[in-house]
Design a protein around this motif. Structure first.
Motif, mmCIF file in Angstrom:
data_model
loop_
_atom_site.group_PDB
_atom_site.id
_atom_site.type_symbol
_atom_site.label_atom_id
_atom_site.label_comp_id
_atom_site.label_asym_id
_atom_site.label_seq_id
_atom_site.Cartn_x
_atom_site.Cartn_y
_atom_site.Cartn_z
ATOM 1 N N THR A 1 2.171 2.039 -3.464
ATOM 2 C CA THR A 1 1.181 2.675 -4.329
ATOM 3 C C THR A 1 1.019 4.142 -3.979
ATOM 4 N N THR A 2 0.951 4.453 -2.673
ATOM 5 C CA THR A 2 0.753 5.867 -2.332
ATOM 6 C C THR A 2 1.994 6.680 -2.697
ATOM 7 N N LEU A 3 3.147 6.038 -2.833
ATOM 8 C CA LEU A 3 4.347 6.758 -3.270
ATOM 9 C C LEU A 3 4.498 6.699 -4.788
ATOM 10 N N SER A 4 3.357 6.587 -5.487
ATOM 11 C CA SER A 4 3.324 6.655 -6.955
ATOM 12 C C SER A 4 4.150 5.580 -7.627
ATOM 13 N N LYS B 1 -7.694 5.050 4.495
ATOM 14 C CA LYS B 1 -7.399 4.173 3.357
ATOM 15 C C LYS B 1 -8.446 4.318 2.263
ATOM 16 N N ASP C 1 0.842 -1.201 0.000
ATOM 17 C CA ASP C 1 0.000 0.000 0.000
ATOM 18 C C ASP C 1 0.875 1.247 0.000
ATOM 19 N N LEU D 1 -7.458 7.315 0.292
ATOM 20 C CA LEU D 1 -6.269 7.040 -0.518
ATOM 21 C C LEU D 1 -6.531 6.042 -1.642
ATOM 22 N N ASN E 1 -2.325 10.629 -6.412
ATOM 23 C CA ASN E 1 -1.380 10.105 -5.419
ATOM 24 C C ASN E 1 -0.249 11.078 -5.139
ATOM 25 N N ALA F 1 -6.098 2.959 -5.831
ATOM 26 C CA ALA F 1 -4.887 3.773 -5.680
ATOM 27 C C ALA F 1 -3.924 3.596 -6.844
ATOM 28 N N ILE G 1 -6.696 2.827 -1.163
ATOM 29 C CA ILE G 1 -6.142 1.513 -0.816
ATOM 30 C C ILE G 1 -7.303 0.559 -0.556
#
Ligand code: ATP
Ligand code: MG
Lengths: 259, 255
Positions: A133-136, B48, A130, B51, B80, B73, B53
């Motif tokens: 993903t949030t860090l592109s 989440k 996860d 985001l 993001n 995501a 997720i």
């Protein structure tokens, strides 16, 4: 009635897994073709799969070659006394066509498939995927693609090394134990070796490398439920890739050598 | 002015269990909102869902006016980039050294050279009270509190527009906790980030929040300025703020 629903349940779960695996493989392949590429990750996976598997694969190969020489000598002795050419022939053909790729594949499945599933599985349950993903960063590109490419490229290399070491093992037994003439054994091996035998073995190896990495990544990626889930993913990765290797081995053999 | 993040009637269930049951909340740009609530009430799930997720079952989630509730995501690259996230369990990449964890977003998003990224990482680590000697260690060699701070550094290193902090001060000593509170306040006041934080620490909540929301049984039962949390007039909030075992919130324990 209860029994039937049990069978139905198993079939449905199996089909569910098959569908998910197909989608997973398709997604991974499509990411293999689209940038960005993480070459640094590919390189480190290649070292992991290729270089660090050498001892395991080498040991497997040398003893297989030795046993092969010994068995074929004693086996053939029943028909015609000690045919030197036959031993060299059997060792070369069976190693390059079958034993090299299959044994190397199975050993690497145990070593690499398990570690891939464990690593990616741990990343899944500790939310590292996860975080990626949030860090592109697409986890398929960053985690799965490098492993698939490394598996695809490195297994043939390993198998080539295994072929050479295996033939050398056969040579050792033939010369030092069975008392064959060294020069003529090498000559015989060389004469009987066909490019296509070696190439078909390397193609098998590539397919096995892909399957090992795919099953390792797939099982890791969908693991859940902490340490226990990661453990189950690891077992599944090794078992499923081993079975797939043996199945694929038959199919590819049938394609190449079946009449 | 349009809200930076806007949630409308967001619902999320796991099987029969309703975790979020109609959350509506607007967060203005450069605002710092803190969500409080009992353990297991769905605070992390809420972050989440925003985001991507986890996907919300129902409702609208807009970031800068763009609807993202049903976009996972992995399919929302541009969105993001606006976010930094501190995960509750830190979620550090244990195959990479600490500095590369912190610099990960810089390397991936901004394509800095490794040397530049490392300098930025060391500078960010200094902000969370970690020396440059820590930079070369692997995450497994750090204590829990240090891992938390590395996670925090990773979340803010890329100077994102929005940062989510999931329990930023849990596991830290009171002094370091206050340093982190100050850091979050500075991020909001000076860099103008929009912050959504989760905490159980009321001191921290009062310090970093412009507004506080209380999540209880899947709903935001109270939303108000942080100065009013002491005398909200809501018995649930009062009980939570004063940490009383007796009150309307019944913990599921059997004695
Ligand atoms: N992936 C998941 N699958 C099933 N249930 C989940 C999942 N994630 C969270 N839950 C459930 O949702 C509920 C809320 O979880 P969440 O992690 O949001 O709690 P929280 O409010 O962050 O608690 P804490 O303060 O302890 O971190 C929990 O009851 C949990 O069991
Ligand atoms: Mg939580």
């Amino acid at each position: 009635m209860h029994f039937l629903s049990l069978i139905g349940g198993v079939v449905l779960t199996f089909l569910g897994h098959l569908g998910r695996l197909t989608i997973f493989a398709g997604t991974s392949l499509s990411h293999c073709l689209r940038p960005p590429f993480y070459w640094r990750r590919v390189a480190s996976q290649m070292v992991d799969i290729g270089y660090f598997s050498l001892p395991v694969v080498g040991l497997t190969a040398i003893f297989s070659g030795m046993v092969l020489a010994l068995q074929s000598y004693t086996g053939f002795a029943r028909f015609s006394a000690g045919s030197e050419t036959a031993v060299a022939n059997v060792v070369v053909v069976s190693l390059t066509r079958e034993l090299g790729p299959v044994l190397a594949g199975l050993m690497v499945a145990g070593r690499i498939g398990a570690s891939m599933a464990a690593e990616i599985g741990t990343m899944r349950v500790t939310e590292q995927i996860d975080a990626l993903t949030t860090l592109s960063t697409n986890p398929f590109k960053y985690l799965v693609v490098p492993r698939l490419i490394a598996g695809l490229l490195m297994l043939p290399v390993l198998v080539l090394v295994a072929d050479i070491i295996g033939v050398f093992g056969g040579f050792l037994v033939s010369v030092y134990k069975l008392g064959f003439n060294a020069a003529s054994y090498i000559n015989n091996s060389y004469d009987f070796m066909q490019a296509f035998d070696v190439i078909s073995g390397l193609i098998k190896a590539s397919a096995f490398g892909f399957v090992i990495a795919l099953m390792g990544c797939y099982n890791g990626y969908y693991s859940k439920g902490g340490a226990q889930g990661v453990g189950a993913a690891t077992t599944n990765a090794v078992v499923s890739s081993s079975i797939l290797i043996l199945t694929l081995n038959y199919i590819i053999t049938e394609l190449f050598f079946g009449t | 002015m349009t809200a930076k993040i806007s949630l409308t009637d967001v619902r999320k269930s796991f099987g029969p269990k309703k975790v979020l049951d109609g959350i509506t909340l607007d967060i203005a740009p450069k605002e710092s909102v803190v969500v409080i609530g009992g353990s297991g009430t769905g605070k992390s799930v809420l972050l989440k869902c925003v985001l991507g997720i986890l996907l919300a079952d129902f409702g609208a989630i807009k970031v800068d006016g763009e609807e993202v509730a049903q976009v996972p995501a992995s399919d929302r690259d541009a969105v993001n980039r606006k976010f930094g996230m501190l995960f509750q369990g830190s979620a550090l990449f244990d195959s990479l050294p600490v500095w590369e964890n912190v610099a990960f977003g810089l390397l991936q998003r901004e394509h800095l050279s490794r040397a530049e990224a490392k300098d930025r990482a060391v500078a960010t680590l200094a902000k969370v009270g970690l020396g440059s000697d820590v930079a070369m260690l692997s995450p497994a060699e750090l204590s829990g509190g240090m891992q938390k701070r590395v996670g925090l550094a990773r979340a803010i290193a890329g100077e994102p527009e929005i940062v989510f902090f999931d329990e930023p001060t849990t596991g830290l000593d009171p002094i370091m906790a206050d340093v982190i509170n100050d850091l979050i306040v500075a991020c909001v006041r000076k860099q103008g980030i929009t912050a959504l934080s989760i905490t159980h620490d009321m001191h921290s909540a009062r310090k970093i929040a412009d507004r506080i929301c209380m999540l209880y049984q899947g709903k935001l039962i109270w939303v108000g300025p942080s100065s009013e949390v002491e005398n909200s007039g809501n018995p649930y909030v009062d009980q939570f703020v004063h940490g009383a075992a007796e009150g309307p919130i019944k913990m599921q324990v059997h004695r």
